[in-house]
Motif scaffolding. Structure first.
Motif, PDB file in Angstrom:
ATOM      1  N   GLY A 167       0.622  -1.086   0.040  1.00 55.89           N
ATOM      2  CA  GLY A 167       0.036   0.071  -0.028  1.00 55.89           C
ATOM      3  C   GLY A 167       0.860   1.328  -0.097  1.00 55.89           C
ATOM      4  N   GLU A 168       0.631   2.125   0.875  1.00 52.11           N
ATOM      5  CA  GLU A 168       1.505   3.437   1.226  1.00 52.11           C
ATOM      6  C   GLU A 168       2.808   2.947   1.776  1.00 52.11           C
ATOM      7  N   SER A 169       3.019   1.938   2.491  1.00 52.02           N
ATOM      8  CA  SER A 169       4.180   1.652   3.238  1.00 52.02           C
ATOM      9  C   SER A 169       5.267   0.957   2.105  1.00 52.02           C
ATOM     10  N   THR A 170       6.551   1.344   2.374  1.00 50.84           N
ATOM     11  CA  THR A 170       7.599   0.827   1.560  1.00 50.84           C
ATOM     12  C   THR A 170       8.881   0.753   2.496  1.00 50.84           C
ATOM     13  N   VAL A 171       9.437  -0.812   2.435  1.00 46.89           N
ATOM     14  CA  VAL A 171      10.575  -0.845   3.489  1.00 46.89           C
ATOM     15  C   VAL A 171      11.685  -1.331   2.590  1.00 46.89           C
ATOM     16  N   ASN A 172      12.685  -0.910   2.867  1.00 46.37           N
ATOM     17  CA  ASN A 172      13.884  -1.225   1.939  1.00 46.37           C
ATOM     18  C   ASN A 172      14.929  -2.161   2.719  1.00 46.37           C
ATOM     19  N   TYR A 173      15.128  -3.219   2.528  1.00 46.04           N
ATOM     20  CA  TYR A 173      15.981  -4.128   3.395  1.00 46.04           C
ATOM     21  C   TYR A 173      17.266  -4.259   2.741  1.00 46.04           C
ATOM     22  N   CYS A 174      18.466  -3.866   3.467  1.00 51.37           N
ATOM     23  CA  CYS A 174      19.612  -3.933   3.060  1.00 51.37           C
ATOM     24  C   CYS A 174      20.555  -4.781   3.645  1.00 51.37           C
ATOM     25  N   ASP A 175      20.221  -5.231   4.927  1.00 52.56           N
ATOM     26  CA  ASP A 175      21.006  -5.912   5.834  1.00 52.56           C
ATOM     27  C   ASP A 175      21.165  -7.422   5.229  1.00 52.56           C
ATOM     28  N   THR A 229       3.966  -5.575  -3.300  1.00 53.40           N
ATOM     29  CA  THR A 229       5.043  -5.690  -4.334  1.00 53.40           C
ATOM     30  C   THR A 229       6.382  -5.802  -3.845  1.00 53.40           C
ATOM     31  N   LEU A 230       7.182  -6.955  -4.258  1.00 48.59           N
ATOM     32  CA  LEU A 230       8.500  -7.168  -3.592  1.00 48.59           C
ATOM     33  C   LEU A 230       9.497  -6.866  -4.741  1.00 48.59           C
ATOM     34  N   THR A 231      10.403  -6.142  -4.700  1.00 51.49           N
ATOM     35  CA  THR A 231      11.605  -5.922  -5.798  1.00 51.49           C
ATOM     36  C   THR A 231      12.785  -6.339  -5.247  1.00 51.49           C
ATOM     37  N   ILE A 232      13.555  -7.345  -6.090  1.00 51.04           N
ATOM     38  CA  ILE A 232      14.998  -7.341  -5.719  1.00 51.04           C
ATOM     39  C   ILE A 232      15.738  -6.858  -6.634  1.00 51.04           C
ATOM     40  N   HIS A 233      16.629  -5.957  -5.992  1.00 50.32           N
ATOM     41  CA  HIS A 233      17.552  -5.077  -6.778  1.00 50.32           C
ATOM     42  C   HIS A 233      18.842  -5.854  -6.670  1.00 50.32           C
ATOM     43  N   LEU A 234      19.667  -6.129  -7.888  1.00 49.13           N
ATOM     44  CA  LEU A 234      20.848  -6.687  -8.002  1.00 49.13           C
ATOM     45  C   LEU A 234      22.089  -5.674  -7.979  1.00 49.13           C
ATOM     46  N   LEU A 235      23.296  -6.106  -7.465  1.00 44.92           N
ATOM     47  CA  LEU A 235      24.271  -5.298  -7.810  1.00 44.92           C
ATOM     48  C   LEU A 235      24.734  -4.838  -9.302  1.00 44.92           C
ATOM     49  N   GLU A 236      24.252  -5.589 -10.224  1.00 45.75           N
ATOM     50  CA  GLU A 236      24.493  -5.118 -11.502  1.00 45.75           C
ATOM     51  C   GLU A 236      23.182  -4.030 -12.103  1.00 45.75           C
ATOM     52  N   ASN A 237      22.684  -3.491 -11.084  1.00 42.00           N
ATOM     53  CA  ASN A 237      21.363  -2.494 -11.429  1.00 42.00           C
ATOM     54  C   ASN A 237      20.391  -2.958 -12.104  1.00 42.00           C
ATOM     55  N   ASP A 238      20.064  -4.511 -12.158  1.00 43.01           N
ATOM     56  CA  ASP A 238      19.072  -4.959 -12.483  1.00 43.01           C
ATOM     57  C   ASP A 238      18.095  -5.124 -11.198  1.00 43.01           C
ATOM     58  N   SER A 239      16.530  -5.240 -11.762  1.00 43.46           N
ATOM     59  CA  SER A 239      15.770  -5.580 -10.467  1.00 43.46           C
ATOM     60  C   SER A 239      14.627  -6.459 -11.114  1.00 43.46           C
ATOM     61  N   TYR A 240      14.194  -7.142 -10.441  1.00 44.13           N
ATOM     62  CA  TYR A 240      13.157  -8.112 -10.565  1.00 44.13           C
ATOM     63  C   TYR A 240      11.958  -8.135  -9.533  1.00 44.13           C
ATOM     64  N   THR A 241      10.749  -7.974 -10.172  1.00 43.80           N
ATOM     65  CA  THR A 241       9.696  -7.748  -9.197  1.00 43.80           C
ATOM     66  C   THR A 241       8.724  -8.894  -8.994  1.00 43.80           C
ATOM     67  N   TYR A 242       8.397  -9.160  -7.890  1.00 41.21           N
ATOM     68  CA  TYR A 242       7.475 -10.318  -7.391  1.00 41.21           C
ATOM     69  C   TYR A 242       6.204  -9.622  -6.898  1.00 41.21           C
ATOM     70  N   ILE A 298       7.038 -15.479   5.719  1.00 37.65           N
ATOM     71  CA  ILE A 298       7.236 -14.048   4.949  1.00 37.65           C
ATOM     72  C   ILE A 298       6.438 -12.923   5.361  1.00 37.65           C
ATOM     73  N   VAL A 299       5.422 -13.200   6.325  1.00 36.01           N
ATOM     74  CA  VAL A 299       4.520 -12.170   6.761  1.00 36.01           C
ATOM     75  C   VAL A 299       5.144 -11.330   7.670  1.00 36.01           C
ATOM     76  N   PRO A 300       6.061 -11.359   8.475  1.00 34.55           N
ATOM     77  CA  PRO A 300       6.908 -10.508   9.436  1.00 34.55           C
ATOM     78  C   PRO A 300       7.337  -9.389   8.440  1.00 34.55           C
ATOM     79  N   TYR A 301       8.031  -9.708   7.429  1.00 35.05           N
ATOM     80  CA  TYR A 301       8.789  -8.873   6.550  1.00 35.05           C
ATOM     81  C   TYR A 301       7.954  -7.777   5.700  1.00 35.05           C
ATOM     82  N   ILE A 302       6.536  -8.265   5.806  1.00 37.18           N
ATOM     83  CA  ILE A 302       5.586  -7.528   4.911  1.00 37.18           C
ATOM     84  C   ILE A 302       4.636  -6.782   5.815  1.00 37.18           C
TER      85      ILE A 302
END
Length: 128
Positions: free
Chosen positions: A45-53, A86-99, A124-128
């Motif tokens: 929805g309006e909430s966006t969380v970015n995981y880098c750890d 929406t879950l987006t995986i960002h790769l080091l090569e600047n590619d991204s994949y959306t699930y 997966i629920v605690p992460y979303i």
């Protein structure tokens, strides 16, 4: 009697083979080495969380990549369910994949557009 059982067995086997051809399991979900993932963004929805750890990336990616294929087809750019995450995986090569993640009848699914729909573990629920 034995002929009837044999014929019924053959019919069942052929039916299973035909149904498997018409409704095949999705291919295994696309897998990326965790070391190549820069970050994972989850938008609910309006909430966006970015995981880098590294720990979070490892945990989330394992859940995604270990999901089980279904016989459901992904035929749209986005899921046809009303509420999805929406879950987006960002790769080091600047590619991204959306699930896309969503729940139907208490079962969580992850969908990769035009590729497949998979059952994902509820942890997966605690992460979303």
């Amino acid at each position: 009697m034995k002929k009837t059982i044999a014929i019924a067995g053959i019919v069942i086997v052929f039916t299973c083979i035909i149904l498997n051809q018409i409704f095949p399991l999705a291919n295994q979900i696309e897998y990326f080495e965790v070391e190549k993932i820069k970050s994972i963004t989850i938008q609910n929805g309006e909430s966006t969380v970015n995981y880098c750890d590294d720990f979070d990336i490892q945990s989330i990616s394992e859940l995604i990549f270990m999901s089980e294929p279904t016989r459901k087809r992904s035929t749209h750019d986005m899921p046809i369910v009303p509420n999805y995450i929406t879950l987006t995986i960002h790769l080091l090569e600047n590619d991204s994949y959306t699930y896309y993640l969503y729940e139907v009848n208490s079962i969580w699914y992850v969908e990769q557009s035009y590729y497949g729909i998979y059952v994902i573990d509820q942890s997966i629920v605690p992460y979303i």
